[in-house]
Design an enzyme around this catalytic site. Structure first.
Site, mmCIF file in Angstrom:
data_model
loop_
_atom_site.group_PDB
_atom_site.id
_atom_site.type_symbol
_atom_site.label_atom_id
_atom_site.label_comp_id
_atom_site.label_asym_id
_atom_site.label_seq_id
_atom_site.Cartn_x
_atom_site.Cartn_y
_atom_site.Cartn_z
ATOM 1 C CD GLU A 162 -2.190 1.655 2.660
ATOM 2 O OE1 GLU A 162 -2.575 0.798 3.483
ATOM 3 O OE2 GLU A 162 -2.038 2.863 2.937
ATOM 4 N NE ARG A 181 4.282 2.491 3.582
ATOM 5 C CZ ARG A 181 3.219 1.996 4.244
ATOM 6 N NH1 ARG A 181 2.098 1.747 3.601
ATOM 7 N NH2 ARG A 181 3.277 1.797 5.559
HETATM 8 N N1 LIG Z 1 4.240 4.501 9.233
HETATM 9 C C1 LIG Z 1 4.292 4.905 7.970
HETATM 10 N N2 LIG Z 1 5.503 5.077 7.378
HETATM 11 C C2 LIG Z 1 5.587 5.495 6.094
HETATM 12 N N3 LIG Z 1 4.522 5.774 5.322
HETATM 13 C C3 LIG Z 1 3.305 5.614 5.880
HETATM 14 C C4 LIG Z 1 3.119 5.181 7.207
HETATM 15 N N4 LIG Z 1 1.778 5.127 7.471
HETATM 16 C C5 LIG Z 1 1.151 5.516 6.340
HETATM 17 N N5 LIG Z 1 2.058 5.811 5.387
HETATM 18 C C6 LIG Z 1 1.792 6.281 4.022
HETATM 19 O O1 LIG Z 1 0.688 7.188 4.079
HETATM 20 C C7 LIG Z 1 -0.325 6.741 3.193
HETATM 21 C C8 LIG Z 1 -1.673 7.167 3.712
HETATM 22 O O2 LIG Z 1 -1.861 6.668 5.019
HETATM 23 S S1 LIG Z 1 -3.264 6.078 5.349
HETATM 24 O O3 LIG Z 1 -3.352 5.985 6.752
HETATM 25 O O4 LIG Z 1 -3.410 4.887 4.585
HETATM 26 N N6 LIG Z 1 -4.343 7.118 4.787
HETATM 27 C C9 LIG Z 1 -4.371 8.427 5.099
HETATM 28 O O5 LIG Z 1 -3.589 8.924 5.896
HETATM 29 C C10 LIG Z 1 -5.405 9.249 4.347
HETATM 30 N N7 LIG Z 1 -5.492 10.559 4.912
HETATM 31 C C11 LIG Z 1 -4.997 9.319 2.865
HETATM 32 O O6 LIG Z 1 -3.693 9.800 2.718
HETATM 33 C C12 LIG Z 1 -0.131 5.240 3.156
HETATM 34 O O7 LIG Z 1 -0.738 4.687 2.004
HETATM 35 C C13 LIG Z 1 1.389 5.142 3.104
HETATM 36 O O8 LIG Z 1 1.878 5.416 1.790
#
Ligand SMILES: Nc1ncnc2c1ncn2[C@@H]1O[C@H](COS(=O)(=O)NC(=O)[C@@H](N)CO)[C@@H](O)[C@H]1O
Length: 419
Positions: free
Chosen positions: A347, A388
């Site tokens: 993801e 990411r």
């Molecule tokens: N701990 C993490 N480390 C790095 N990237 C992350 C992490 N958590 C989330 N992300 C990135 O942030 C994106 C969005 O996070 S999410 O929780 O899925 N969704 C959201 O925050 C929504 N607001 C859409 O952005 C993820 O798809 C991933 O690419």
């Protein structure tokens, strides 16, 4: 949040959403509590009316009648405040239960308790075939001295990193590039604080329930958000937006902080899952119209796909199950990017429609062309989140001598063919 009159008129639908989203919520308890609160308020009004009626008789009363009237008025008043005392506890309990009401998922969502029920909607882009043994992103980084993933740990603990050299430049340019791409689609670029009050997390839906994933600043009664979605959901709280000002479109750039409390042992190597990262967020506030929300959902998804196609990263679009999409979602499509070293799609984006579930919590309303005031609809999607996105970017574009050939869209940005 759902409207109580909607819950009462659609009991079966709400019960089904509670089951399909695995929510621990007893609807009978909620509705009984609501009935008790309403009965209590009616009784208070009756007692107040009685006390006022008694007081009105005072002026024409004899002195002994006055003593009796005074006693009656005092009793009615005391009874009313006693009920009021009981009510405040019940109203707080009712509000807590209301916050647990799930958004009704759309009928096309796979029904199931977790991500194993997610389905693949479409797969885009050819997965590259290497004629050499490909390196993973950590090996590529170490070979090119593009980050510090070790000494920084003694400074900042696990799941932290320093990007260095051209990779540090690439991340900054990627964020600016993504912000500009979404701005060119008509979204207002906006930098957003990660610092926010508890109410903003309640409005967005992170609270109640995910406090342990959130960094707290207790001395200031503040928290650090894991996404610009938190602040953007509450930026217009309390306003009544004129219909001609909708849709409000934001491209939100912010640092994001996540404790990853539930992820022990998961993705511990490298940049996939870290405590602090940067993200450009697509955010929409539109009229309370399901068709408009559906159009914006497709638009947000399309914009993220455009970015991934420009970065020449193969991906697949996921239809998320009722149990995996989260409490407030009507619909969620994740986008997963191909990570060669894992031989898996992971993801990188998450696109959500929430209808008015967040807007009710955030008191986010607008005046329609018909003059009626309604709660708005909100949607959000990742435009790009780094570091990411660097994982599939580096791994998919690596060469047999451990360099990374940049996709065309980035060659000009970075002033050359290679990172
Ligand atoms: N701990 C993490 N480390 C790095 N990237 C992350 C992490 N958590 C989330 N992300 C990135 O942030 C994106 C969005 O996070 S999410 O929780 O899925 N969704 C959201 O925050 C929504 N607001 C859409 O952005 C993820 O798809 C991933 O690419």
């Amino acid at each position: 949040m759902l409207a109580l009159d909607f819950v009462k008129a659609n009991r079966e639908t709400v019960e089904k959403a509670i089951r399909d989203k695995n929510v621990a919520l007893d609807l009978d308890q909620l509705l009984d509590l609501d009935a008790e609160v309403r009965a209590g308020k009616t009784e208070i009004d009756r007692l107040r009316a009685e006390r006022n009626a008694v007081s009105a008789k005072f002026k024409d009363a004899t002195s002994e009648e006055k003593a009796e009237l005074g006693k009656q008025a005092k009793e009615a008043g005391a009874r009313a405040s006693a009920i009021e005392g009981e009510l405040s506890g019940k109203e707080a309990a009712l509000k807590a239960l209301m916050l647990k009401l799930p958004g009704i998922p759309f009928e096309g969502a796979p029904i199931g308790p977790d991500e194993s029920f997610n389905t693949v909607s479409r797969t885009v882009g050819e997965r590259c075939k290497f004629d050499f043994e490909p390196l993973d992103h950590v090996a590529l980084i170490e070979r090119n001295d593009w980050a510090d993933l070790s000494r920084v740990v003694q400074v900042s603990g696990s799941r932290t990193y320093c990007l260095k050299g051209r990779l540090a430049l690439l991340e900054t340019k990627l964020m600016a590039w993504a912000l500009e791409q979404i701005a060119n689609a008509g979204f207002t670029p906006i930098t957003v604080p990660a610092i926010a009050r508890e109410q903003a997390f309640l409005n967005q839906g992170q609270f109640p329930g995910h406090e342990e994933e959130t960094y707290q600043l207790p001395n200031d009664d503040l928290w650090l958000a894991g996404t610009a979605e938190v602040a953007l959901t509450s930026l217009h709280s309390g306003e009544i937006i004129e219909a001609d000002k909708l849709p409000i479109l934001y491209a939100g750039l912010s640092p994001c902080f996540r404790r990853e409390a539930g992820s022990a042992g998961k993705d511990v190597r490298g940049l996939l899952r870290v405590h602090q990262f940067m993200k450009v967020e697509q955010y929409v506030i539109c009229e309370a119209d399901d068709a408009q929300s559906a159009e914006w959902h497709a638009k947000l998804l399309g914009l993220a796909e455009q970015l991934l196609q420009a970065l020449e990263i193969p991906y697949q679009v996921i239809e998320t199950s009722t149990g995996d999409m989260g409490l407030g979602k009507y619909r969620m499509n994740d986008i997963e990017s191909w990570v060669p070293s894992l031989a898996k799609y992971r993801e990188t984006h998450s696109c959500s429609t929430l209808h008015d579930w967040q807007a009710r919590r955030a008191n986010l309303r607008y005046r329609g062309a018909d003059g009626k005031v309604r709660f708005a609809h909100t949607l959000n999607n990742t435009a790009l989140a780094s570091p990411r996105i660097l994982v599939p970017l580096l791994e998919n574009h690596q060469t047999d001598d451990g360099r990374v050939r940049l996709p065309k869209a980035l060659q000009e940005l970075m002033g050359g063919e290679f990172l």
